[in-house]
Design a protein around this motif. Structure first.
Motif, PDB file in Angstrom:
ATOM      1  N   GLU A  82       0.603  -1.242  -0.294  1.00 46.91           N
ATOM      2  CA  GLU A  82      -0.185   0.141   0.070  1.00 46.91           C
ATOM      3  C   GLU A  82       0.544   1.409   0.161  1.00 46.91           C
ATOM      4  OE1 GLU A  82      -2.158  -0.978   3.428  1.00 46.91           O
ATOM      5  OE2 GLU A  82      -4.070  -1.759   2.184  1.00 46.91           O
ATOM      6  N   LYS A  83       2.242   1.173   0.653  1.00 46.72           N
ATOM      7  CA  LYS A  83       2.937   1.951   0.840  1.00 46.72           C
ATOM      8  C   LYS A  83       3.039   3.051  -0.181  1.00 46.72           C
ATOM      9  CE  LYS A  83       7.419   0.096   2.025  1.00 46.72           C
ATOM     10  NZ  LYS A  83       8.609  -0.094   2.951  1.00 46.72           N
ATOM     11  N   ASP A  84       3.969   2.006  -1.505  1.00 47.52           N
ATOM     12  CA  ASP A  84       4.224   2.339  -2.321  1.00 47.52           C
ATOM     13  C   ASP A  84       3.512   2.014  -3.834  1.00 47.52           C
ATOM     14  OD1 ASP A  84       6.044   0.179  -2.333  1.00 47.52           O
ATOM     15  OD2 ASP A  84       7.727   0.455  -1.689  1.00 47.52           O
ATOM     16  N   SER A  85       3.354   1.060  -4.054  1.00 45.73           N
ATOM     17  CA  SER A  85       2.809   0.432  -5.517  1.00 45.73           C
ATOM     18  C   SER A  85       3.780  -0.878  -5.440  1.00 45.73           C
ATOM     19  CB  SER A  85       1.977   1.014  -5.962  1.00 45.73           C
ATOM     20  OG  SER A  85       0.465   2.153  -5.733  1.00 45.73           O
ATOM     21  N   SER A  86       4.692  -1.391  -4.559  1.00 48.47           N
ATOM     22  CA  SER A  86       5.368  -1.931  -5.263  1.00 48.47           C
ATOM     23  C   SER A  86       4.974  -3.285  -4.881  1.00 48.47           C
ATOM     24  CB  SER A  86       6.867  -1.975  -4.620  1.00 48.47           C
ATOM     25  OG  SER A  86       6.648  -2.402  -3.541  1.00 48.47           O
ATOM     26  N   ILE A  87       5.428  -4.633  -6.292  1.00 46.62           N
ATOM     27  CA  ILE A  87       4.900  -5.948  -6.461  1.00 46.62           C
ATOM     28  C   ILE A  87       5.046  -7.063  -4.703  1.00 46.62           C
ATOM     29  CG2 ILE A  87       4.532  -8.042  -6.997  1.00 46.62           C
ATOM     30  CD1 ILE A  87       2.309  -5.553  -8.031  1.00 46.62           C
ATOM     31  N   SER A  88       4.464  -7.075  -3.677  1.00 48.54           N
ATOM     32  CA  SER A  88       4.765  -8.488  -2.628  1.00 48.54           C
ATOM     33  C   SER A  88       4.624  -9.932  -3.527  1.00 48.54           C
ATOM     34  CB  SER A  88       3.899  -7.896  -2.337  1.00 48.54           C
ATOM     35  OG  SER A  88       4.173  -8.604  -0.484  1.00 48.54           O
TER      36      SER A  88
END
Length: 198
Positions: A82-88
């Protein structure tokens, strides 16, 4: 879009005409990069019907459906921070139950089972070529006995840090009730690519 996305590969089958893009490198890439890929592939964005148990800070996934022939359509789930839209992590799922009633009993033919297992073989060979031998050895039963046995395969590739890939399939026509538990036929192939590094 980052160069690392060029590590995606195409899967080709001699048995049927299809092309599917599977992205292996997710580190440092954003959700917007993957949305562009799905749009370019002509994938259908679908509404998230299920709540997924995720760690704090991970959003409910964005989902896409890609058409297949001979096996269930592919659903792709993009879980992002949620903080930066990077993929987990990304979940690729070929599961017939996605497209029928949850309690509907559907048994598969041996040829259908072999097609799904063939897709597993394609993915396994590509992953082995890229990452080497998997950390967990496959455990196979006989696919021709799916009416009496549960056919399972699972392989895991762990890379640097918290990055890895997991591939598994479960195919069975068994239907039986054991007390409170009901075992239903299943036709499942899943692959996870994850990067749990913060």
């Amino acid at each position: 879009m980052k160069k690392s996305l060029s590590l995606c590969f195409l899967i080709f089958s001699a048995q049927q005409v299809f092309t599917q893009t599977v992205i292996l490198e997710i580190k440092g890439n954003k959700l917007s990069d993957f949305i562009k890929i799905e749009e370019n592939l002509g994938s259908e964005r679908i509404k998230n019907k299920n709540f997924h148990a995720v760690e704090s800070g991970i959003a409910q996934p964005i989902e896409y459906r890609r058409k297949e022939t001979g096996i269930p359509d592919l659903l792709v789930y993009y879980f992002y921070r949620e903080k930066d839209s990077s993929i987990s992590y990304i979940q690729y799922e070929w599961l017939d139950r996605n497209f029928r009633g949850e309690n509907e009993i559907v048994k598969k033919t041996r040829s259908e089972a072999e097609l799904l297992n063939g897709r597993y073989d394609q993915l396994y060979k590509k992953l082995t070529a890229i990452y080497g031998k998997s950390d967990s050895e496959e455990q196979k039963s006989a696919i021709e006995r799916i009416d009496t046995e549960i056919f399972k395969r699972k392989s895991i590739w762990k890379k640097e840090g918290n990055y890895g890939v997991e591939l598994y399939t479960v195919i069975s026509n068994i239907y039986k009730k054991e007390g409170m538990i009901t075992i239903r036929p299943t036709f499942t192939l899943r692959m996870y690519i994850y990067d749990f590094t913060d």
